[in-house]
Design a protein around this motif. Sequence first.
Motif, PDB file in Angstrom:
ATOM      1  N   TYR A   4      52.626 -37.727 -34.384  1.00 37.50           N
ATOM      2  CA  TYR A   4      52.243 -37.567 -32.983  1.00 37.50           C
ATOM      3  C   TYR A   4      53.203 -38.377 -32.140  1.00 37.50           C
ATOM      4  CZ  TYR A   4      48.114 -36.073 -35.481  1.00 37.50           C
ATOM      5  OH  TYR A   4      47.263 -35.447 -36.355  1.00 37.50           O
ATOM      6  N   GLN A   5      54.157 -37.677 -31.529  1.00 38.65           N
ATOM      7  CA  GLN A   5      55.137 -38.395 -30.723  1.00 38.65           C
ATOM      8  C   GLN A   5      55.610 -37.511 -29.578  1.00 38.65           C
ATOM      9  OE1 GLN A   5      58.502 -39.225 -33.185  1.00 38.65           O
ATOM     10  NE2 GLN A   5      58.811 -37.096 -33.696  1.00 38.65           N
ATOM     11  N   ASP A   6      56.188 -38.185 -28.588  1.00 36.11           N
ATOM     12  CA  ASP A   6      56.635 -37.504 -27.395  1.00 36.11           C
ATOM     13  C   ASP A   6      57.759 -38.352 -26.834  1.00 36.11           C
ATOM     14  OD1 ASP A   6      56.811 -36.631 -24.654  1.00 36.11           O
ATOM     15  OD2 ASP A   6      54.852 -35.703 -24.933  1.00 36.11           O
ATOM     16  N   PHE A  58      49.693 -49.808 -21.324  1.00 33.35           N
ATOM     17  CA  PHE A  58      48.400 -49.911 -20.637  1.00 33.35           C
ATOM     18  C   PHE A  58      47.562 -48.628 -20.726  1.00 33.35           C
ATOM     19  CE2 PHE A  58      51.026 -53.154 -19.477  1.00 33.35           C
ATOM     20  CZ  PHE A  58      51.227 -53.495 -18.144  1.00 33.35           C
ATOM     21  N   ASN A  59      48.112 -47.571 -21.305  1.00 32.21           N
ATOM     22  CA  ASN A  59      47.367 -46.311 -21.370  1.00 32.21           C
ATOM     23  C   ASN A  59      46.843 -45.980 -22.752  1.00 32.21           C
ATOM     24  OD1 ASN A  59      47.856 -45.819 -18.703  1.00 32.21           O
ATOM     25  ND2 ASN A  59      49.463 -44.304 -19.053  1.00 32.21           N
ATOM     26  N   VAL A  60      45.922 -45.008 -22.758  1.00 30.35           N
ATOM     27  CA  VAL A  60      45.484 -44.403 -24.013  1.00 30.35           C
ATOM     28  C   VAL A  60      45.949 -42.956 -23.952  1.00 30.35           C
ATOM     29  CG1 VAL A  60      43.481 -43.595 -25.304  1.00 30.35           C
ATOM     30  CG2 VAL A  60      43.472 -45.863 -24.277  1.00 30.35           C
ATOM     31  N   ASN A  61      46.594 -42.500 -24.994  1.00 31.06           N
ATOM     32  CA  ASN A  61      46.973 -41.091 -25.054  1.00 31.06           C
ATOM     33  C   ASN A  61      46.035 -40.362 -25.985  1.00 31.06           C
ATOM     34  OD1 ASN A  61      49.266 -41.056 -23.340  1.00 31.06           O
ATOM     35  ND2 ASN A  61      50.495 -41.982 -24.948  1.00 31.06           N
ATOM     36  N   ILE A  62      45.599 -39.183 -25.572  1.00 28.74           N
ATOM     37  CA  ILE A  62      44.712 -38.392 -26.411  1.00 28.74           C
ATOM     38  C   ILE A  62      45.530 -37.255 -27.018  1.00 28.74           C
ATOM     39  CG2 ILE A  62      42.563 -37.097 -26.512  1.00 28.74           C
ATOM     40  CD1 ILE A  62      41.718 -38.437 -23.938  1.00 28.74           C
ATOM     41  N   TRP A  63      45.542 -37.164 -28.328  1.00 28.22           N
ATOM     42  CA  TRP A  63      46.343 -36.165 -29.036  1.00 28.22           C
ATOM     43  C   TRP A  63      45.446 -35.110 -29.668  1.00 28.22           C
ATOM     44  CZ3 TRP A  63      51.639 -36.613 -28.853  1.00 28.22           C
ATOM     45  CH2 TRP A  63      52.153 -37.862 -28.469  1.00 28.22           C
ATOM     46  N   ASP A  64      45.917 -33.882 -29.653  1.00 27.80           N
ATOM     47  CA  ASP A  64      45.275 -32.816 -30.418  1.00 27.80           C
ATOM     48  C   ASP A  64      45.763 -33.031 -31.855  1.00 27.80           C
ATOM     49  OD1 ASP A  64      44.829 -30.466 -31.876  1.00 27.80           O
ATOM     50  OD2 ASP A  64      45.055 -29.193 -30.117  1.00 27.80           O
ATOM     51  N   ALA A  65      44.870 -33.407 -32.743  1.00 25.44           N
ATOM     52  CA  ALA A  65      45.267 -33.780 -34.098  1.00 25.44           C
ATOM     53  C   ALA A  65      45.938 -32.658 -34.864  1.00 25.44           C
ATOM     54  CB  ALA A  65      44.044 -34.271 -34.872  1.00 25.44           C
ATOM     55  N   LEU A  66      45.551 -31.411 -34.567  1.00 26.96           N
ATOM     56  CA  LEU A  66      46.092 -30.298 -35.340  1.00 26.96           C
ATOM     57  C   LEU A  66      47.420 -29.799 -34.796  1.00 26.96           C
ATOM     58  CD1 LEU A  66      42.824 -28.235 -35.890  1.00 26.96           C
ATOM     59  CD2 LEU A  66      43.866 -29.895 -37.421  1.00 26.96           C
ATOM     60  N   ALA A  75      49.392 -31.614 -32.565  1.00 28.37           N
ATOM     61  CA  ALA A  75      50.288 -32.715 -32.187  1.00 28.37           C
ATOM     62  C   ALA A  75      50.757 -32.631 -30.746  1.00 28.37           C
ATOM     63  CB  ALA A  75      51.496 -32.772 -33.124  1.00 28.37           C
ATOM     64  N   GLU A  76      49.855 -32.225 -29.870  1.00 27.48           N
ATOM     65  CA  GLU A  76      50.191 -32.201 -28.446  1.00 27.48           C
ATOM     66  C   GLU A  76      49.331 -33.209 -27.724  1.00 27.48           C
ATOM     67  OE1 GLU A  76      51.086 -27.422 -28.399  1.00 27.48           O
ATOM     68  OE2 GLU A  76      49.221 -28.207 -27.562  1.00 27.48           O
ATOM     69  N   ARG A  77      49.921 -33.785 -26.673  1.00 30.84           N
ATOM     70  CA  ARG A  77      49.141 -34.724 -25.878  1.00 30.84           C
ATOM     71  C   ARG A  77      48.238 -33.917 -24.963  1.00 30.84           C
ATOM     72  NH1 ARG A  77      51.492 -39.347 -22.381  1.00 30.84           N
ATOM     73  NH2 ARG A  77      53.144 -37.854 -22.001  1.00 30.84           N
ATOM     74  N   VAL A  78      46.922 -34.162 -25.038  1.00 32.04           N
ATOM     75  CA  VAL A  78      46.007 -33.375 -24.223  1.00 32.04           C
ATOM     76  C   VAL A  78      45.278 -34.209 -23.185  1.00 32.04           C
ATOM     77  CG1 VAL A  78      45.672 -31.566 -25.941  1.00 32.04           C
ATOM     78  CG2 VAL A  78      44.216 -33.583 -25.984  1.00 32.04           C
ATOM     79  N   GLY A  79      45.601 -35.472 -23.112  1.00 36.07           N
ATOM     80  CA  GLY A  79      44.930 -36.283 -22.100  1.00 36.07           C
ATOM     81  C   GLY A  79      45.459 -37.698 -22.087  1.00 36.07           C
ATOM     82  N   VAL A  80      45.181 -38.377 -20.979  1.00 34.69           N
ATOM     83  CA  VAL A  80      45.589 -39.777 -20.837  1.00 34.69           C
ATOM     84  C   VAL A  80      44.438 -40.551 -20.213  1.00 34.69           C
ATOM     85  CG1 VAL A  80      47.167 -41.373 -19.713  1.00 34.69           C
ATOM     86  CG2 VAL A  80      48.005 -39.163 -20.468  1.00 34.69           C
ATOM     87  N   LEU A  81      44.153 -41.732 -20.724  1.00 40.11           N
ATOM     88  CA  LEU A  81      43.172 -42.599 -20.084  1.00 40.11           C
ATOM     89  C   LEU A  81      43.950 -43.744 -19.458  1.00 40.11           C
ATOM     90  CD1 LEU A  81      40.463 -42.856 -22.896  1.00 40.11           C
ATOM     91  CD2 LEU A  81      40.616 -41.182 -21.065  1.00 40.11           C
ATOM     92  N   ALA A  82      43.983 -43.749 -18.128  1.00 39.47           N
ATOM     93  CA  ALA A  82      44.716 -44.809 -17.440  1.00 39.47           C
ATOM     94  C   ALA A  82      43.727 -45.594 -16.610  1.00 39.47           C
ATOM     95  CB  ALA A  82      45.793 -44.203 -16.550  1.00 39.47           C
ATOM     96  N   GLY A  83      43.763 -46.879 -16.689  1.00 35.28           N
ATOM     97  CA  GLY A  83      42.803 -47.645 -15.906  1.00 35.28           C
ATOM     98  C   GLY A  83      42.904 -49.120 -16.172  1.00 35.28           C
TER      99      GLY A  83
END
Lengths: 340, 535
Positions: A264-266, A292-300, A302-310
């Motif tokens: 899982y990389q970008d 400072f962020n959390v990246n949410i990955w589609d495990a199957l 390997a695409e980033r499908v979300g970010v938790l920033a806060g």
Amino acid sequence: MGEMEQLRKEAESLKDQINAARKAVQDTTLQEAAAGVAVVGRVQMKTRKTLRGHLAKIYAMHWATDSKLCVSASQDGKLIVWDSVTTNKVNAIPLKSSWVMTCAYAPSGNLVACGGLDNMCSIYNLKGKDGNVKVMRELAAHTGYLSCCRFISDTEIITSSGDCTCILWDIETGTQKTVYAGHQGDCMSLAVSPDFNFFISGACDFTSKLWDIREGTCRQTFPGHESDVNAIGFFPNGNAVITGSDDTTCKLFDLRADQELITYQDSSVMCGVTSLAPSLSGRLILAGYDDFNVNIWDALKAERVGVLAGHDNRVSCIGVSADGMACCTGSWDSFLKIWN
Amino acid sequence: MAEAPQQQDQQQQQEEEEEQLQGSAETTEPDEGSEGSEEPDEVVKPARPLLSVRSMSTVDPDDDYPNMIVYRKIEDIVTRIQDETEGIPIRTVKSFMTKIHSVVTGADIVQWLLKNLDIEDPAEAMHIGSLIAAQGYVFPISDHILCLKDDGTLYRFQAPYFWPSNCWEPENTDYAIYLCKRTMQNKTRLELADYEAENLARLQRAFARKWEFIYMQAEAQVKIDRKKDKTERKILDSQERAFWDVHRPVPGCVNTTEMDIRKCRRMKNPHRVKKSVYGLVEDGSQAQSPVHSSSQHCRKGTKEDVQKEILFLSTQLDRHCLKMSKVADSLITYTEQYLDYDPFLTAPEPCNPWTSDDPTFWDLESSKEASQPRVKKWGFSLEEALKDPTGQDLFLKFLESEFSSENLRFWLEVQELKRVPQQEVAHRVEEIWAEFLAEGAPSTINLDSHSYERTSQNLKDPGRYSYEDAQDHIYKLMKSDSYPRFLRSNVYQDLLMAKKKPESEQGRRTSLEKFTRSVGKSLTGKRLTGLMQSS
């Protein structure tokens, strides 16, 4: 040196054969196999609660099995048990050593543990008779910092350490039951399999290892990362392992195929991974990073499908509750946030 | 002109750094070297190197400094941004009576990132830009706070000498010299900010005894600065200031140089000499980092080690690898099976307790009466059925009807054995033997002779895990035999199919009540009545 040469050659030849065996089963890739699976779409989560109370960097957090209570450890020298729904502090436990790096909640809910630069794992009884939370045991034997600990039950706990080993302890007697040696770098984190028969450890030798808890042996080793493996977790079905590293990537290794399935990389992700947790179904992998962020990955896929920033500083720890309802992040900004 | 990154060996790197320490000039300015030190007794290297070439890091790229991979990634980008042909044009901006040299705007940077890094989301470009700025690779010329703004704010690029990949850990003596030097130069742009003045005061107290030395160093630096071209000096000053903004940030700002203490302790090179920004060498001995006793376990290469490795590898080779397609399929199947149960992907019913403050979901999960989704989950695996107390009960009842409940009861007893306090262990072990395994026991379980043998052996030294083998065997038996029959049984199927109508009258009323309560919050009375009528 003739014998050494021969031995080394033998080892190399075995490695080659193993690699060949691994290649031989590569009849597809996970991404290809998952091509037909429906996309997950953008995952947007919001902060539902912010747990305030720590006064310094938070280094670790762990959910209780009831999915409402959780424990966090901070360099302000406190272990706090939170009712995350009400945001109330159930317990605020002062620690002897403020250099704490890890904490854990026992599955029963009766005990919590923590440890750090004191090289010890301290067990606290939350359900003491007089209501006070006291140290129940201090497990000392490691010769390096305590990086992670996880309870098997109220009587056993596994710890990983900067001394490159992991240890299974008998809490009642305070003694070591098994020492798991083999890593060639500091062990940074560990995770126990859903059936409690195995555990995995990630280390600064860039590998992760699967250990048989009862036998005390290393069953499998997974190389592949280019830097320290900081975070590790089991895929919910117990057959695969997810790792996060300073090389900015996360990887999925399958135990039965004995190799890496996907990375899982970008190119736009340029920070080390500090922590990770899979969602209940395993379809999503939430990983905390230094930026400072959390990246949410589609495990199957390997695409980033979300970010938790806060958070205003590095995300140091993350956990998904047992019922899969909520994700909790802890940060160097001293706050914990509950997201879903 | 930025050079392409070269892999240089350490020797060469050191030589070049030595050269630069003598003061080569930035390539966008006329070449103007500076002379060496003017104080023959002081060991001061005039450290004002200006480089647009790639960092002459004395750190071996293979060194396991944890952030090195990240730094290299950022440096690739930063080098590209400054490239003459593919990068942003670096300009001179006219302002009032002066010219501001060697700058770009924040918007330029964001635009470039958007275009050249394959990013679709402008927020993403901002995020990366902020990361680059926070590490000090690019900095605002008129602010101490290292953040990137997507507007006309002017930014300058940091000199590779000051790049974080050089693993600077500047001492307070260096910082003291820097602040002291600033107060000596009579320029408004060099006036100390409030927090810097406070820092200086604190350092003066801390270094009271060495202050004369620090003062002299500062003076020496000022002398060297004076010799430089005015424009070059402005640029250097700003780069130096940005360096200190990274290592001594404005109070309230995140210090990006903070390292995880677990990584700090790991020093592969215990003799790494801490470099001084101003080329200082501590009077007397060389400033050496303390030698950490890095773990003795982490040595490689003895004969025993290699032999162990061979043994381990042989076992690995013997293990059968499953095909990727099979493994991938099983992962995919699992995620699909649990998709409906993953609250991050499927909205939980009746509602998410975190967003609605309604705990109904949790109540339903823990109630003795299982909802249809719970019942369905029991069919996924024996683990799931046993995890749920209601499922476990139902399975037990089913086994009782088949007169094979001893298996599950044995399994549960052994689970319990693993949790009891140490003093009860021996007693429990005996009880279990008497109940399930002894000859003529009331609930004999069906163990094969091999497991029976091993268990008897284990009991010579009774412990929590004496029945591990037996338990495994019984579990496999239940999984392959009783469990599939359970799933096909009437008692399970009836429960599973009862999704259209709730189990009992009372059940229907309560669940309807709960439903209307949660819906009623957002509906008017009229609509509510309408619903009631239609159900």
